[in-house]
Design an enzyme around this catalytic site. Structure first.
Site, PDB file in Angstrom:
ATOM      1  N   LYS A  20      32.768  47.471  46.916  1.00 31.38           N
ATOM      2  CA  LYS A  20      34.098  47.714  45.899  1.00 31.38           C
ATOM      3  C   LYS A  20      33.762  47.469  44.605  1.00 31.38           C
ATOM      4  CE  LYS A  20      37.546  44.819  43.876  1.00 31.38           C
ATOM      5  NZ  LYS A  20      37.082  45.087  42.275  1.00 31.38           N
ATOM      6  N   ASN A  21      32.904  46.505  43.985  1.00 30.23           N
ATOM      7  CA  ASN A  21      31.976  46.337  43.353  1.00 30.23           C
ATOM      8  C   ASN A  21      31.071  47.236  42.980  1.00 30.23           C
ATOM      9  OD1 ASN A  21      34.320  44.708  42.810  1.00 30.23           O
ATOM     10  ND2 ASN A  21      32.685  43.150  42.427  1.00 30.23           N
TER      11      ASN A  21
ATOM     12  N   ARG B 222      40.719  47.622  35.729  1.00 31.06           N
ATOM     13  CA  ARG B 222      39.528  46.730  33.952  1.00 31.06           C
ATOM     14  C   ARG B 222      38.724  47.582  34.979  1.00 31.06           C
ATOM     15  NH1 ARG B 222      37.398  42.934  30.892  1.00 31.06           N
ATOM     16  NH2 ARG B 222      35.389  42.664  31.308  1.00 31.06           N
TER      17      ARG B 222
ATOM     18  N   CYS C 121      43.544  43.249  37.522  1.00 31.83           N
ATOM     19  CA  CYS C 121      44.424  41.612  37.993  1.00 31.83           C
ATOM     20  C   CYS C 121      44.304  40.413  37.192  1.00 31.83           C
ATOM     21  CB  CYS C 121      42.993  41.600  39.452  1.00 31.83           C
ATOM     22  SG  CYS C 121      43.270  42.068  40.290  1.00 31.83           S
TER      23      CYS C 121
ATOM     24  N   ARG D  89      39.662  38.802  30.223  1.00 30.21           N
ATOM     25  CA  ARG D  89      38.011  39.515  30.393  1.00 30.21           C
ATOM     26  C   ARG D  89      38.030  40.484  29.104  1.00 30.21           C
ATOM     27  NH1 ARG D  89      39.425  41.257  36.334  1.00 30.21           N
ATOM     28  NH2 ARG D  89      37.194  40.779  36.408  1.00 30.21           N
ATOM     29  N   PRO D  90      38.058  39.674  28.068  1.00 25.69           N
ATOM     30  CA  PRO D  90      37.469  41.019  26.631  1.00 25.69           C
ATOM     31  C   PRO D  90      36.239  41.611  27.336  1.00 25.69           C
ATOM     32  CG  PRO D  90      36.635  39.014  26.920  1.00 25.69           C
ATOM     33  CD  PRO D  90      37.240  38.428  27.869  1.00 25.69           C
ATOM     34  N   ILE D  91      35.995  42.848  26.857  1.00 28.41           N
ATOM     35  CA  ILE D  91      35.371  43.415  26.515  1.00 28.41           C
ATOM     36  C   ILE D  91      34.041  43.323  25.140  1.00 28.41           C
ATOM     37  CG2 ILE D  91      36.359  45.218  28.633  1.00 28.41           C
ATOM     38  CD1 ILE D  91      37.377  46.782  25.410  1.00 28.41           C
TER      39      ILE D  91
ATOM     40  N   LEU E 136      31.513  41.940  24.746  1.00 31.30           N
ATOM     41  CA  LEU E 136      29.905  42.104  24.906  1.00 31.30           C
ATOM     42  C   LEU E 136      29.775  43.476  25.338  1.00 31.30           C
ATOM     43  CD1 LEU E 136      30.138  39.133  27.445  1.00 31.30           C
ATOM     44  CD2 LEU E 136      28.790  39.005  25.062  1.00 31.30           C
TER      45      LEU E 136
ATOM     46  N   ASP F 146      34.491  35.792  43.314  1.00 37.25           N
ATOM     47  CA  ASP F 146      35.011  36.380  43.701  1.00 37.25           C
ATOM     48  C   ASP F 146      35.507  35.275  44.876  1.00 37.25           C
ATOM     49  OD1 ASP F 146      35.606  37.777  41.763  1.00 37.25           O
ATOM     50  OD2 ASP F 146      34.248  39.724  42.394  1.00 37.25           O
TER      51      ASP F 146
ATOM     52  N   ARG G 255      43.477  46.341  46.480  1.00 34.08           N
ATOM     53  CA  ARG G 255      42.858  46.777  46.126  1.00 34.08           C
ATOM     54  C   ARG G 255      41.065  46.417  46.692  1.00 34.08           C
ATOM     55  NH1 ARG G 255      44.991  45.826  39.939  1.00 34.08           N
ATOM     56  NH2 ARG G 255      42.657  46.195  39.707  1.00 34.08           N
TER      57      ARG G 255
END
Ligand code: UD1
Length: 418
Positions: A22-23, A92, A116, A121-123, A125, A305, A397
């Site tokens: 998935k990733n 996300r 999830c 989980r900021p963005i 960066l 994970d 998912r």
């Protein structure tokens, strides 16, 4: 609503072929919009997050076609550089489109991402890096508006080796003016898969898989045919399913070198493991040993994970194990549900102390996020009696037909729709 109903206590015995990762597939699908024609991508798992990514691709104007596990993505008629807030909220990882859209249009408008519920989980960066490359970014009414006259290569040091930020910078940089150097880059195998895909398209990326990645901008990217790498988290989940039930499993299309830390832990916990070609064989000796301390870390450390599936395993080990979650601040949501099934777990901040009990007991439980949901399925396979897991949409998912794979190996598991 879907639920999984599991009658526990049957040893898992059999063979499972591991689905595409998935990733890896998500950033590669985003990257496919940069080609000058149709790319053919094999081994795309049938997952909710992949379906949602295809909806985003179609919304951008791409022609998307699936034939079994192969996706055909043709971006020749791409006509949109905006991703709706609703689509972004649902997943996300859709933030990964930001870099790809910018590389195509020099501008992009995307809703703030969701995903999830495992923490903030900021963005920041991602945003800091794109600004350094010459992108002006403003935030208005839940949307990020990005625009640039010229995207230029530069030196970017990441304060933390974020997977998503590394991928977004790579995508933006492949068509930028000049060279981009990322230091303290994430080193996950999925980053290497993305770099291989982009290089096949004609990009010039060196160093993916190490903490320094150099990307020389190119003018044009060609459509290509590519096969997605196997999913290393799914592979570890099925290995645990065999150990937690005292069984034996053979995984096909599984890459042992991607999961060194997980395999070492499984051996420490009592599994006998053999690896050859792209096959992993695990056999239980009927006992599960505790581990002293497990800390989640960026790759090649122990992956966040797979923390919750290992916690299910440690819950029925001989002795006490301690887990420290360093990556996401809210990744213990499975604990209350495991406790409901008889586990003895105490959480203190980012640490969880797990005292092994003999066995789980069946109960009605709920998945609140993807991997925590998988942990509940593993606990249910071990449990005495029947377990009903709701919140299965989260599990879907990331796991393609989890009940089909497990029942093929003897598990008494079925999906009910209510
Ligand atoms: C990816 C994976 C996810 C995995 C995670 C960590 C995908 C689609 N998802 O998520 O399954 O759990 O890597 O291995 O590949 N951070 C910041 N600012 C940022 C970006 C990240 O503070 O701008 C923090 C996050 O809050 C988190 C840590 O960095 O604490 C790791 O995040 P990151 O590596 O970016 O994870 P994702 O790419 O979201």
């Amino acid at each position: 609503m879907n639920k999984l109903v599991i009658d526990g206590g049957v040893p898992i015995r059999g063979e499972i072929t591991i689905q595409g990762a998935k990733n890896a597939v998500l950033p590669i699908l985003a990257a496919s919009i940069m080609a000058d024609g149709e790319s053919v991508i094999h081994n795309c798992p049938r997952l909710r997050d992949v379906e949602k990514t295809c909806i985003i691709l179609e919304d951008l104007g791409c022609d998307v076609r699936r034939e079994q596990d192969t996706l055909y993505i043709n971006p020749e008629n791409i006509n949109n550089c905006k991703i709706d807030e609703k689509l972004m909220r649902e997943m996300r990882s859709s933030i990964i489109f930001l870099g790809a859209i910018l590389a195509v249009w020099n501008k992009a408008e995307v809703g703030m991402p969701g995903g999830c519920p495992i923490g903030l989980r900021p963005i920041d960066l991602h945003i800091k890096a794109l600004r350094k490359m010459g992108v002006q970014i403003t935030e208005e009414f839940g949307y990020l508006k990005c625009e640039s006259d010229k995207i230029s290569g530069t030196q970017i040091h990441l304060d933390f080796p974020s997977v998503g930020a590394t991928e977004n910078i790579m995508l933006t940089a492949v068509k930028a003016d000049g060279a981009t150097v990322i230091t303290n880059a994430a080193r996950e195998p999925e980053i290497i898969d993305l770099a291989k895909f982009l290089n096949l398209m004609g990009a010039k990326i060196n160093g993916a898989g190490s903490s320094m990645i150099v990307i020389e901008g190119v003018k044009k990217l060609n459509p290509v045919e590519y096969t997605i790498m196997p999913d290393r988290i799914v592979a570890q989940t099925y290995l645990i399913s065999a150990l937690i039930t005292g069984g034996e499993i053979v995984l096909k299309d599984a890459i042992a070198s991607h999961i060194h830390s997980g395999l070492a832990l499984l051996s420490e916990m009592g599994a006998k493991i053999n690896t050859y070609d792209n096959t992993i064989h695990l056999k239980s000796n009927g006992k599960i040993k505790n581990v002293h301390i497990i800390k989640t870390m960026p790759y090649p450390g122990f992956a966040t994970d797979i923390q919750s599936p290992f916690m299910a395993l440690a819950s029925v080990a001989d002795g006490t194990s301690v887990f420290v979650e360093n990556m996401f601040e809210n990744r213990f949501r499975h604990v209350d549900e495991l406790v409901r099934m008889g586990a003895d777990i105490k959480v203190e901040g980012r640490s969880a102390v797990v005292r092994g009990v003999k066995r789980f007991s069946g109960a009605n439980v709920e998945a609140y996020e993807l991997r925590g949901g998988a942990a509940l399925v593993l606990a249910a396979l071990n449990a005495e009696g029947k377990t009903t897991v709701s919140g299965v949409d989260f599990i879907d998912r990331g796991y393609q037909c989890i009940e089909g794979n497990l029942s093929k190996c003897g598990a008494k598991i079925k999906r009910i729709h209510i």
